[in-house]
Each structure stands twice: as C-alpha cells, then as structure tokens.
Design a protein around this motif. Sequence first.
Motif: not given
Length: 123
Positions: A18-26, A79-92
């Motif tokens: 979206d405008e602020l963040i993106s998700l990509r595979p770790l 989105v702007g810098s591409g900096g990795h700022i955290g993680n999100v996971s789906l498990d179980t």
Amino acid sequence: MAQERFGIDPMSGPCWKDELISLRPLVQGDLDRTHGWLHRDDISRAIGVRTPFTKEQQLHWFEGLSAATNKVVFAICEVGSGGHIGNVSLDTIDQRHKTARLSIFLAESGDRGPGRTGRTRQH
C-alpha cells in the motif's frame, strides 16, 4: 520455499503493498537484523519467542521454512526506503479448517501505531 506452496513467488517482489508498507518473503539476508530484534526483551516477550538462540539455530529454522507446509514468514518493509522494519508470519496453518495464527512485530516503537499497523488491519 513454503511461500511457493501458498502461491507466492519470492522473486516477483512485494506480494502486498500500500502507500506505507509492503510485504515480501523473508530472505536469508534479513536474518542478522531479525536475530537482533528477537533478542530484545520488548519484542521477544510480546511475541513469545524463546531466547537466547544462536545465529546457527536461526539459520536452521530459516532453512526449515522451505519444507514447512504450515508456516510462512514475510518481511514488512517501508515503501519509500525499502527498509525492513519488522516481520509478519502465519503459522499453525490448517488447510482443512482454513485457519492460521497471525503474528506481527514492528521493531521500532516509532513505527508502531495507527500510521502503519492501523492501516494493515483495515485490509
């Protein structure tokens, strides 16, 4: 990798944006940064990670993701810098019952709040 099992191509760039963040595979290049984050008390307590663990143990965990059928992990990036700022996971992940557990962390307290996580919850 596990992402491919869920229809996500790790080489195609962000899988959500979206405008602020993106998700990509770790990716393996994220592991040193993530290791440091997960050893901070505020993060490990909040998401229930058992510490300490070595970088070798973390690499073994990461390599195991490629065979996992019930877990997928993404890097949260600005989105702007591409900096990795955290993680999100789906498990179980349970394909039969269509359920999973969602875990999210943003490493820096200044990145938390309605400006970032509030928007992601709306989607």
